[in-house]
Each structure stands twice: as structure tokens, then as C-alpha cells.
Design an enzyme around this catalytic site. Structure first.
Site, PDB file in Angstrom:
ATOM      1  N   ASP A 159       0.827  -1.213   0.000  1.00  0.00           N
ATOM      2  CA  ASP A 159       0.000   0.000   0.000  1.00  0.00           C
ATOM      3  C   ASP A 159       0.857   1.257   0.000  1.00  0.00           C
ATOM      4  OD1 ASP A 159      -1.896  -1.849   0.301  1.00  0.00           O
ATOM      5  OD2 ASP A 159      -2.687  -1.123   2.224  1.00  0.00           O
ATOM      6  N   LYS A 186     -10.509  10.047  18.051  1.00  0.00           N
ATOM      7  CA  LYS A 186     -11.722  10.800  17.708  1.00  0.00           C
ATOM      8  C   LYS A 186     -12.059  11.714  18.877  1.00  0.00           C
ATOM      9  CE  LYS A 186     -13.325   6.772  15.147  1.00  0.00           C
ATOM     10  NZ  LYS A 186     -14.170   5.586  15.129  1.00  0.00           N
ATOM     11  N   LYS A 212      -7.026   0.823  14.864  1.00  0.00           N
ATOM     12  CA  LYS A 212      -7.360   0.960  13.444  1.00  0.00           C
ATOM     13  C   LYS A 212      -7.287  -0.431  12.830  1.00  0.00           C
ATOM     14  CE  LYS A 212      -6.764   3.739   9.362  1.00  0.00           C
ATOM     15  NZ  LYS A 212      -6.951   2.675   8.414  1.00  0.00           N
ATOM     16  N   GLU A 262       3.768   1.800  -1.181  1.00  0.00           N
ATOM     17  CA  GLU A 262       4.373   2.084  -2.491  1.00  0.00           C
ATOM     18  C   GLU A 262       3.309   2.615  -3.446  1.00  0.00           C
ATOM     19  OE1 GLU A 262       7.488   2.107  -3.090  1.00  0.00           O
ATOM     20  OE2 GLU A 262       8.106   1.170  -1.208  1.00  0.00           O
ATOM     21  N   TYR A 263       2.104   2.027  -3.346  1.00  0.00           N
ATOM     22  CA  TYR A 263       1.004   2.510  -4.167  1.00  0.00           C
ATOM     23  C   TYR A 263       0.755   3.986  -3.863  1.00  0.00           C
ATOM     24  CZ  TYR A 263      -3.619   2.889  -6.275  1.00  0.00           C
ATOM     25  OH  TYR A 263      -4.676   3.294  -7.049  1.00  0.00           O
TER      26      TYR A 263
HETATM   27  S1  IVH Z   1     -13.649   5.872  11.666  1.00  0.00           S
HETATM   28  C1  IVH Z   1     -15.350   9.397   9.842  1.00  0.00           C
HETATM   29  N1  IVH Z   1     -12.551   4.045  13.194  1.00  0.00           N
HETATM   30  O1  IVH Z   1      -9.986   3.267   8.352  1.00  0.00           O
HETATM   31  C2  IVH Z   1     -14.341   8.395  10.167  1.00  0.00           C
HETATM   32  N2  IVH Z   1     -12.204   3.913  10.844  1.00  0.00           N
HETATM   33  O2  IVH Z   1      -8.993   5.627   6.726  1.00  0.00           O
HETATM   34  C3  IVH Z   1     -14.582   7.122   9.503  1.00  0.00           C
HETATM   35  N3  IVH Z   1     -10.873   1.987  10.142  1.00  0.00           N
HETATM   36  O3  IVH Z   1     -12.442   3.426   5.900  1.00  0.00           O
HETATM   37  C4  IVH Z   1     -13.703   6.039   9.926  1.00  0.00           C
HETATM   38  N4  IVH Z   1     -10.557   1.133  12.156  1.00  0.00           N
HETATM   39  O4  IVH Z   1     -12.111   1.215   7.072  1.00  0.00           O
HETATM   40  C5  IVH Z   1     -12.717   4.502  11.935  1.00  0.00           C
HETATM   41  N5  IVH Z   1     -11.662   2.471  14.676  1.00  0.00           N
HETATM   42  C6  IVH Z   1     -11.838   2.919  13.421  1.00  0.00           C
HETATM   43  C7  IVH Z   1     -11.295   2.261  12.296  1.00  0.00           C
HETATM   44  C8  IVH Z   1     -11.496   2.801  11.019  1.00  0.00           C
HETATM   45  C9  IVH Z   1     -10.327   0.993  10.859  1.00  0.00           C
HETATM   46  C10 IVH Z   1     -10.734   2.136   8.676  1.00  0.00           C
HETATM   47  C11 IVH Z   1     -12.042   2.295   7.965  1.00  0.00           C
HETATM   48  C12 IVH Z   1     -11.950   3.565   7.177  1.00  0.00           C
HETATM   49  C13 IVH Z   1     -10.478   3.827   7.164  1.00  0.00           C
HETATM   50  C14 IVH Z   1     -10.242   5.318   7.163  1.00  0.00           C
END
Ligand code: IVH
Length: 678
Positions: free
Chosen positions: A40, A298, A123, A42-43
Site C-alpha cells: 500500500d 476521535k 485501526k 508504495e502505491y
Molecule cells: S472511523 C469518519 N474508526 O480506516 C471516520 N475507521 O482511513 C470514519 N478503520 O475506511 C472512519 N478502524 O475502514 C474509523 N476504529 C476505526 C477504524 C477505522 C479501521 C478504517 C475504515 C476507514 C479507514 C479510514
């Protein structure tokens, strides 16, 4: 790889066309085939190179440029679903300063002088999904797609056991869009790939691709056999219920109504709280059952989230703090072989230096000759290198699109590059070995010595690889027993050594004499006897003499020991030279407390210890080994379940937490006293 410096318009056009083409092909491999051909990171680099080219020279932008499409493309095989509320992505932070800047932007945005509370989560490295519940019943599931439109994967999602088909509440909202991540646990991924291998089917590159590939099956019976999991982390549309006031409240509510949520979530205060959380999760990352690629911060209060709002496709109130990429792309300059302590010959790729997981990598293992052939790696190839945690970097694959015509194949040498003895490969083994043995082959001698002093073996601090190299090259030592005969002057006269460092090495050698039996057995470097087997042997036999005299049948009674291991142990102690080595080591003063006989009650069984700070005499590993030998467990973080916290100098947050929770705190002397009196 850095972007070439291009000044002529024709070259620029060529480069943009090349980037467009390569990105399209990789996007297809990634999104449609669920089988990425480059990492990812590198992409992302190629993508941002094209993006900057297009920004500087808008005439280069084409209608089909990959920069004009964000996220994945919906597969035509599935019905499309338009999301009621767009599914956004997150901005990324990589360095501590990025996190501090994020917190500052948030506080500026809120005109807040106080520190802000953040909900912190993992994440998850899977794929985002929207689950629509109407009156508490799952009616539709859709992938993120491009954020506005996704694929309808309801039939497949219904097979995922972790996702409730009906919410556990008497008063469900009229409409609830649950946002979360579908993923595959590491163990399930390994099982799936083993199954694929047996069936002669293609293996998946990683758990995320396996999850994506499993979810986007046209036949949901296949998905049903794929052990997918789910964690909820966000919300889309909500009607007929009050939105919780905080992110943390949202996840608590989700947990209550039967949705799986992140166990490691927390609420922290300010940038320092965020960075502490990042450090804590980084430390436990490898022990999680699933892959994460960072953590997410968040703003906890929803009213504050709303007043901060969004920039383009990402919220201002949230950011992802990513771990450094564990894969990178570079070029193989040569393939050489390395001789290990058991004579194993390992092909090693010499690489153009590249940063992987935050560390510069110039060598990566190719494991053995069969692997080189199977992966078809050649000298001159552009390859993907992976380094996960502490493991040795390895070459994962080559990038076919970037293979030059001039590549050369690797040829396995017939003689050991170190001692010239023949390299032999037995029928049943994938490994070729130098036939010289430790007596003839200096590489094997060095390997055995380095293993002997290593951290998990005798733990001789300050006696590094370079020092061993010098000592062997100058014929000052041959076996581990010779280490304990080294004198001050000999050591002090070596390169990069001085009085102080020589003294330190001697002190470390002296300290290493007091050890535990399992470490000593492991340090001997008996073939197939790793740390776990050494521990089992020590536990089972209690005394070294009993291990040395054990018959194969007796060895087979030990958990963890099969016929191959039993015969390796017998062969080792059948060699008079090895018995003599053990005697010399004991005569040099190496000792341990014998008799942790099996079935003897473990005084610390069921007790959990947390080590923090620097202990004055015991190393961390030695302390952990002593606790484990007494049946105790060593954990990484303090919780209500912790029995003791052992605190040394500069103990930090773990000590504070222990004090808060009223957990017994011991210093080194207290620990030793506890273990001895038990
Ligand atoms: S919140 C408005 N929480 O990361 C915020 N995303 O780069 C929306 N992801 O497409 C995302 N764990 O697939 C949120 N605890 C988490 C997450 C998470 C993985 C992924 C999700 C999203 C991408 C965003």
C-alpha cells in the site's frame, strides 16, 4: 524509491502515462482480484507522485486518471447501494508532531483552552462496511466502495457470525446505520491459507485481502466457510433514537445491543494521552488476534465533533495514527549465502537500503534455495521486503512489471564460502548445510557463540556480534567455555574496546554465571531445541544430569519433544566433546537452582506480574524467567487482575496505575524475597 527529477515536457507526459498505467494495474490487482502486487505504501507513493505532477501540470490530467477516483470501485457483479450518509476516510498522522498538530487544530477549532477528551480505538486492518438495521433487523450490508456508493453484500454478511441479525434491545431505532470493519483473525487466515495450499488454490497475501476476497464472493456459501469477524466503530444514519453524547457512549451502547466493539478502546486527555495510548498499543500489537495498522483518535464529545466538521472527505475531529509501513519496495543488488550456527546455508538478498517499519534494511532473507526458485527472485529484481516487529526482514515477492531484461538467476554454491567444506543437502531437508562443523567452519563457531551469549540464552550484555567476530578471527576463543577464560588485557586490546568496556564485558560474563536451567539448555544450541523445548526439558527433568542421561524414550515423555528432537538431544550428549563443554562451563562457575521437578506445586501459579523501569541487578529477561520458573505470568500492562508490579528505577505510568489500583508494588529485593520464601 524517490521520484525521478523530470524537466522536459515529453518526459513528464511519459512519466504520467506510465504512472497512470501502473496505478490502474495495481488498483485492479488490489480491488478486483484482492491480490495486491505492491505494498500500500508504495502505491500511495506512486499515487501522490502522479497527483503532484497533475497539480503542477494540469494538462497532464486525463479523464481516467486514478487520481480522479477515490477508494475502491464497486464490482459490477454486485448491486450498488448509495450510502445515506457518505462513508468518509481518515487523515493520517505518522510522527508524534503530526499528533500534536492534530490536537492543536482541534483545540483551535473549538477555541478551547482546556485539554480535549479523545476516544481512542484500534485501526482495524480490514474493510469498512455499513450495516443497515431497520426496527432492529439487519436489512442490508454494503461495502464502502468509493464512499458514496458501495456493493450490496447483504447475503454474504448474513453468514458472519459476529454480526447480529437482530439487535438485542426492546426499543430499537427505526433506522440505524452501523459502521465498522470486517476482518479475519490471524489464526483463521493461517488456517485458510493452509487449506488453500492443500487444495492447490491460490493463497492470500494477508488477512485483509483474505477478508475482502471472502466477503466479495458471489456464492455466500463460500463466505460462510471463511471465519470473518466484525468490529463496530461508527454510525451513519440514525432515526428514532437519541444519538449518544460521546463516541465512547456510542460504542458502549453498541456493546449493549449486541454489536462487537474494540476491547482496547479508551478515553484519554490531550496530545500526551494520545501518544501514551499509541505507545501502549504498539507494545501489544503483535499479541492481538488480528492485524491493525495504527490507532484512531476521535474527539469524544459529539457536539464538539459537529462543531469541528469536515474537510473534503475526512472529518476534522478524527485522525488515524499509523504504524510505519512494514513493507517496502527496493532492488536486489546481489544474492549471497550466509552460514548459520548449525551450518545451514541461507540465501540472503543484498538490497539497496530502504526504510521498513522505521528501520533501514539492506539485507533480507530468502530462507532457502527452494524459496528463491518458488518466488522466482533474481538479481536485479525490484522486490517487496517485509519486516514485521522484531522478525528478520524477508523478501516477499518480486514486481513482474519492473523486472529488467538483465536479471540474473541465483546459483547455490557447492562449497562453503567461509571454510571451503562441501555444501550438502539431504533428501528430506529443504536446507543445505556446510559439512565443516563448528571445528572447521568459523561461521558455525561464531554462530554458536553468538547464540550462547544472546539475550534469551546466557544474556551476556555488551558481548556483541562484532566482538565475537574479532575473538574468533584472532583465534582467542573456540568454544563458549573459552569466554569465561578471557582476561582484561586481551579484551581491552581489541578494536573498539577500552578499559571500561572490557570491564563491563567481564562483569556481564560474571553475572551470566547465575542463570536458570532452561536458559543454559537453550544456550547450548542443540539442534531443534528452542526456548520452549528447553523450558519443558528443565521443567520435566529438573536437573541437567537427568537431561544428559535421559534415553530417547524418557525424552519422548516431555511435552513438546518428538522423535526428531529426542534424537537430536541424544546425539548431542552422546558426543564427548559436548559433555566436556558442559563440564568446563560448570567448572567455570555457571550455576542454577536445580529441581523444579514436574508436578511440584508452582508457588506463583495464577499470579500475574508486571515489570516496569530498570531493575538494579537483574535484567528484565532474567526477572521474567525467574517469575515464570515459579509458575507466575508476566504481563505487559497493569490491570485489576495484576498481582504484583515490580518497579525499578524510572518506572513510569505503570507504577502510577498500580498505585491507583492499590496493587502490591515490589522492588528487586522484594521480588527475590517473595520468590525465595515461596
Ligand atoms: S472511523 C469518519 N474508526 O480506516 C471516520 N475507521 O482511513 C470514519 N478503520 O475506511 C472512519 N478502524 O475502514 C474509523 N476504529 C476505526 C477504524 C477505522 C479501521 C478504517 C475504515 C476507514 C479507514 C479510514
Amino acid at each position: 524509491m524517490t521520484a525521478p527529477d523530470i524537466s522536459s515536457p515529453a518526459d513528464r507526459r511519459l512519466r504520467a502515462a506510465w504512472l497512470t498505467d501502473v496505478l490502474h494495474r495495481h488498483a485492479h490487482a488490489y480491488y478486483v482480484l484482492d491480490n495486491p502486487s505492491i505494498p500500500d505504501s508504495e502505491y500511495d507513493k506512486l499515487f501522490s507522485e502522479l497527483q503532484s505532477l497533475e497539480i503542477a501540470h494540469p494538462e497532464l490530467m486525463t479523464a481516467d486518471s486514478p487520481t480522479q477516483r477515490v477508494g475502491g470501485m464497486p464490482l459490477p457483479q454486485f448491486d450498488q447501494v448509495r450510502h445515506s450518509v457518505p462513508m468518509l476516510s481518515l487523515a493520517n498522522a505518522f510522527a508524534d508532531e503530526d499528533v500534536v498538530a492534530f490536537d492543536k487544530r482541534v483545540r483551535d477549532g473549538l477555541a478551547s483552552i482546556d485539554e480535549v477528551d479523545y476516544a481512542t480505538e484500534l485501526k482495524f486492518d480490514g474493510l469498512a462496511i455499513n450495516l443497515r438495521y431497520e426496527d432492529g433487523i439487519l436489512v442490508q450490508a454494503a461495502t464502502r466502495g468509493d464512499g458514496l456508493t458501495g456493493e450490496n453484500v447483504t447475503a454474504n454478511i448474513r453468514t458472519v457470525g459476529a454480526i447480529p441479525l437482530r439487535l438485542r434491545t426492546a426499543h430499537p431505532p427505526k433506522i440505524l446505520d452501523v459502521r465498522g470493519e470486517v476482518l479475519m483473525f490471524k489464526a483463521d487466515f493461517a488456517r485458510l491459507n493452509a487449506r488453500q495450499r492443500e487444495a492447490g488454490a491460490k493463497e492470500f497475501a494477508n488477512p485483509r485481502n483474505a477478508a475482502a476476497g471472502s466477503l466479495r464472493q458471489l456464492d455466500s456459501r463460500i463466505t460462510a466457510g471463511r471465519a470473518l469477524r466484525f468490529f463496530a466503530y461508527g454510525i451513519g444514519m440514525l432515526e428514532g433514537a437519541e444519538l449518544p453524547a460521546t463516541q465512547c457512549g456510542l460504542l458502549d451502547w453498541y456493546a449493549e445491543i449486541g454489536l462487537p466493539v474494540c476491547h482496547e478502546r479508551a478515553v484519554v486527555r490531550g496530545a500526551s494521552g494520545l501518544l501514551d495510548y499509541f505507545g501502549r498499543i504498539g507494545g501489544m500489537r503483535s499479541s492481538l488476534a488480528y492485524d491493525i495498522d495504527g490507532v484512531v483518535y476521535k474527539v469524544n464529545r459529539v457536539d464538539q465533533q459537529q462543531s469541528l466538521g469536515f474537510v473534503s472527505r475526512a472529518p476534522r475531529f478524527a485522525t488515524a495514527h499509523k504504524f510505519p509501513a512494514e513493507e517496502a519496495m527496493t532492488q536486489v543488488q546481489d544474492i549471497e549465502v550466509q552460514v548459520g550456527r548449525t551450518g545451514a546455508i541461507t540465501p540472503v538478498a543484498r538490497l539497496i537500503a530502504v526504510s521498513v517499519g522505521g528501520v533501514s534494511v539492506t539485507n533480507a532473507t530468502l530462507h532457502n534455495e527452494d524459496e528463491v526458485r518458488r518466488k522466482d527472485i533474481r538479481i536485479g529484481d525490484t522486490v517487496i521486503v517485509r519486516r514485521a516487529g522484531d522478525v528478520i526482514p524477508e523478501v516477499v515477492s518480486y514486481v513482474p512489471e519492473l523486472r529488467p531484461a538483465t536479471v540474473r538467476e541465483f546459483v547455490m554454491p557447492t562449497c562453503c564460502p567461509i571454510c571451503g567444506s562441501a555444501i550438502v543437502r539431504s533428501e528430506e531437508e529443504a536446507i543445505a548445510r556446510c559439512s565443516g562443523g563448528a571445528l572447521r567452519c568459523a561461521a558455525q563457531r561464531k554462530g554458536a557463540l553468538m547464540h550462547f551469549v544472546s539475550r534469551r540464552a546466557m544474556d551476556v550484555e555488551g558481548l556483541g556480534d562484532q566482538l565475537i567476530e574479532q575473538l574468533v578471527d584472532k583465534n582467542l576463543i573456540t568454544t563458549p567455555a573459552d569466554l569465561y577464560k578471557l582476561g582484561f588485557t586481551t579484551l581491552a586490546e581489541l578494536e573498539r574496546m577500552a578499559a571500561k568496556s572490557a570491564q563491563n564485558v567481564l562483569a556481564a560474563l560474571e553475572a551470566s554465571k547465575s542463570t536458570v536451567l532452561a536458559r543454559f539448555i537453550y544456550a547450548l544450541g542443540i539442534r531443534h531445541v528452542g526456548e520452549a523445548t528447553a523450558k519443558e526439558l528443565a521443567r520435566h527433568f529438573g536437573k541437567l544430569d537427568a537431561v544428559m542421561e535421559a534415553s530417547e524414550e524418557q525424552l519422548l515423555e516431555v511435552a513438546d519433544v518428538g522423535p526428531v528432537v529426542a534424537s537430536a538431544i541424544r546425539n548431542y550428549f552422546a558426543d564427548p566433546l559436548n559433555v566436556e563443554l558442559v563440564e568446563q562451563l560448570r567448572a567455570a562457575g555457571i550455576h542454577w537452582v536445580e529441581n523444579q521437578v514436574e508436578n511440584q506445586p508452582k508457588p506463583m501459579a495464577g499470579k500475574t506480574f508486571v515489570l516496569t523501569g530498570t531493575l538494579p541487578n537483574l535484567g528484565r529477561d532474567a526477572a521474567a524467567a525467574m517469575i515464570e520458573a515459579a509458575g507466575g505470568k508476566v504481563a505487559g500492562s497493569v490491570s485489576k487482575k495484576t498481582s504484583y508490579v515490580v518497579a525499578g528505577e524510572e518506572a513510569g505510568s505503570k507504577l502510577l496505575k498500580a498505585q491507583e489500583l492499590g496493587i502490591t508494588i515490589l522492588d528487586e529485593a522484594g521480588l527475590l524475597h517473595l520468590l525465595e520464601s515461596a
